[in-house]
Design an enzyme around this catalytic site. Structure first.
Site, PDB file in Angstrom:
ATOM      1  N   ASN A  84     -34.988   5.884  10.267  1.00  0.00           N
ATOM      2  CA  ASN A  84     -35.386   5.540   8.895  1.00  0.00           C
ATOM      3  C   ASN A  84     -35.917   4.114   8.729  1.00  0.00           C
ATOM      4  OD1 ASN A  84     -32.689   4.709   9.334  1.00  0.00           O
ATOM      5  ND2 ASN A  84     -32.240   4.729   7.148  1.00  0.00           N
ATOM      6  N   GLU A  99     -22.780   1.739  12.335  1.00  0.00           N
ATOM      7  CA  GLU A  99     -23.306   1.761  10.970  1.00  0.00           C
ATOM      8  C   GLU A  99     -23.617   3.228  10.668  1.00  0.00           C
ATOM      9  OE1 GLU A  99     -23.390  -0.756   8.992  1.00  0.00           O
ATOM     10  OE2 GLU A  99     -22.992  -2.353  10.431  1.00  0.00           O
ATOM     11  N   LEU A 100     -22.775   3.847   9.847  1.00  0.00           N
ATOM     12  CA  LEU A 100     -22.842   5.300   9.689  1.00  0.00           C
ATOM     13  C   LEU A 100     -23.333   5.687   8.292  1.00  0.00           C
ATOM     14  CD1 LEU A 100     -19.561   6.107  11.661  1.00  0.00           C
ATOM     15  CD2 LEU A 100     -21.889   5.886  12.523  1.00  0.00           C
ATOM     16  N   GLU A 143     -23.866  13.074   2.518  1.00  0.00           N
ATOM     17  CA  GLU A 143     -25.003  12.155   2.459  1.00  0.00           C
ATOM     18  C   GLU A 143     -26.277  12.993   2.400  1.00  0.00           C
ATOM     19  OE1 GLU A 143     -26.481   8.132   4.678  1.00  0.00           O
ATOM     20  OE2 GLU A 143     -25.789   9.739   5.978  1.00  0.00           O
ATOM     21  N   GLY A 165     -26.443   5.628  12.698  1.00  0.00           N
ATOM     22  CA  GLY A 165     -26.739   7.053  12.630  1.00  0.00           C
ATOM     23  C   GLY A 165     -25.660   7.811  11.877  1.00  0.00           C
ATOM     24  N   SER A 166     -25.475   9.056  12.229  1.00  0.00           N
ATOM     25  CA  SER A 166     -24.574   9.929  11.461  1.00  0.00           C
ATOM     26  C   SER A 166     -23.117   9.703  11.852  1.00  0.00           C
ATOM     27  CB  SER A 166     -24.938  11.392  11.704  1.00  0.00           C
ATOM     28  OG  SER A 166     -24.537  11.780  13.005  1.00  0.00           O
ATOM     29  N   CYS A 225     -29.678   4.396   4.170  1.00  0.00           N
ATOM     30  CA  CYS A 225     -28.210   4.517   4.199  1.00  0.00           C
ATOM     31  C   CYS A 225     -27.573   4.156   2.861  1.00  0.00           C
ATOM     32  CB  CYS A 225     -27.632   3.612   5.292  1.00  0.00           C
ATOM     33  SG  CYS A 225     -28.191   4.060   6.935  1.00  0.00           S
TER      34      CYS A 225
END
Length: 481
Positions: A159, A255-256, A383, A235-236, A289
């Site tokens: 992204n 960083e989720l 999300e 990511g996820s 995010c």
């Protein structure tokens, strides 16, 4: 658009400062047009092994490189990126279907991120300690230093294919580490572009290696190999939790996901905040995010907020990411269109109301506003990573804070209020990594500490904070007795 960007390009792996042909290649397509835009190497475990060896071999050179030299390499990169900013924006627009105006903003932020990295390279330091504060500590000199952690495996998402790479590569170089970068399969062209510029900027061979391909092959190799000292992943949550469980004693920054929320208190000037909320919800198709996904609006201003948000949303231009007028373009894959449409249908079938959007055309989902969605619906509790915002009415801010916290995520949240006590109480009680007062939760500049709680991850990015994650503290004690 430049001629070179319109033709299909074949890219190679970057290993030890050389562009290495891989055994296997895969096509990537424009999310908007479906046309093949590049042939990308699919690294094997053996090719990933070569990248790890190269990073290991370059480790000493990077660790011993003076701070001013590390800063100079990053400054050289900044100059090159400034000169080639439009080309960089076109690459992002092509591979990610990010509207060109938004892609330019990402390039601008990327330049700033590498500038911050260059500055941080010059101020990595420790402290002296008064050991005589403890009995038996008299006449001893103690100080700490920060040393590079070693080889860093960086796994990045689609992204922000340039700026989120910068948030890993920039501080890694600044702190004297070597890196193996595995960019998202859909958006590796940005990473290859930056890698070319870094080689020209004077980065030693092996200090940055770029391997593309399957996460199950290259990602797992990086996560499990004992020579890799740290994994930094965006990511996820599902993948992040898997990384954490396989990484052993490696340092891990994750960083989720998030389903970021804003609270709108009574008495707020709705006209003033609507443009910000439209930006927060729909910029880059909501694939951010900290995209604004949930809004909890005081009952006194709820009707006005919904009406004005719908009006502004319907003014957005949907279309080709390379068109200057486009605000919203294609989602990253057709699978995301199917997923989001099914989530919208689920919400409608359970009593929610779609007041804008809710339809698709090709890989474009029209900006969608949903009212009265229960907190258990997927559009609310998961999300969405799409141009969807859910609006619910609340009696007061306290109720809104409880609803914001009723989530397995906690990255950032925003609150609009004119009351200082309400703002400070919200800042105290919101269980998130960052609280934005009188702004959307989507606010980020690149030097602030960025990260979340719960399933939103662990550790912080933002250059100073990433450097701390990427260095080890060493204590030196000198006995003068």
């Amino acid at each position: 658009m430049t001629e070179s960007l319109t033709s299909v390009r074949k890219k190679h792996l970057l290993i030890n400062g050389e562009w290495v042909e891989a055994g296997e290649y895969s096509s990537i397509r424009s999310p908007y047009s479906g046309e093949i835009i590049a042939e990308i190497p699919m690294a094997t475990e053996a090719e990933t092994e070569l990248a790890i060896e190269a990073a290991m071999n370059a480790r000493q050179a990077m660790a011993k490189m003076p701070a001013h030299k590390r800063a100079e390499i990053l400054e050289n990169l900044v100059r090159s990126l400034q000169e080639r900013a439009e080309e960089a924006a076109e690459i992002i627009a092509l591979e990610a279907a990010k509207p060109i105006a938004t892609a330019r903003q990402e390039v601008s932020r990327t330049i700033e991120t590498y500038k911050f990295a260059a500055e941080e390279a010059k101020r990595i330091h420790g402290e002296t300690l008064p050991l005589d504060a403890a009995r038996g500590g008299e006449n001893r000199l103690a100080y700490t230093v920060r040393e590079p952690i070693g080889v860093i495996g960086a796994i990045t998402p689609f992204n922000f294919p340039m700026n989120l790479v910068a948030h890993k590569v920039g501080p890694a170089i600044a702190s004297g580490n070597t890196i193996i970068l595995k960019p998202a399969s859909q958006t590796p062209l940005s990473s290859f572009f930056i890698a070319e510029l870094l080689l020209e900027a004077g980065l030693p061979a092996g200090a940055l290696n770029v391997v593309t391909g399957s996460g199950r092959v290259t990602g797992d190799k990086l996560v499990t190999d004992h020579r890799v000292s740290m994994i930094t992943f965006t990511g996820s949550p599902a993948v992040g939790i898997g990384i954490r469980s396989k990484a052993g004693l490696k340092r891990v920054t994750l960083e989720l996901g998030s389903n970021a929320a804003v609270i709108i208190d009574k008495g707020v000037d709705i006209d003033k905040i609507i443009p910000r909320c439209v930006t927060g919800a729909f910029a880059f198709q909501g694939q951010v995010c900290i995209s604004l996904q949930r809004a909890y609006v005081h009952e006194d201003v709820y009707e006005e907020f919904v009406s004005k948000l719908v009006t502004e949303t319907e003014k957005l231009t949907v279309g080709d990411p390379l068109d200057e007028k486009t605000d919203v373009s294609a989602l990253i894959s057709s699978g995301d269109i199917e997923r989001t449409l099914s989530w919208i249908k689920e919400a409608e079938s359970q009593g929610a109301t779609v007041v804008a959007g809710g339809k698709s055309e090709g890989n474009i989902l029209f900006p969608t506003i949903i009212c009265d969605a229960d907190s258990t619906m997927k559009v609310s509790c998961n999300e969405v990573f799409a141009p969807i915002v859910v609006i619910n009415k609340v009696k007061n801010v306290e109720e809104a804070v409880e609803l914001v916290n009723d989530s397995r995520y906690g990255l950032q949240a925003g609150i609009y209020t004119n009351d200082i006590t309400t703002a400070l109480n919200a800042a105290d009680n919101l269980y998130v990594g960052g609280v934005m007062i009188n702004d959307i939760p989507t606010f980020r500049v690149d030097n602030m500490p960025y990260g979340g709680v719960k399933e939103s991850g662990t550790g912080r990015e933002g250059l100073k904070y990433a450097v701390e994650e990427m260095t080890e503290m060493k204590l030196v004690v000198w006995n003068r007795n």
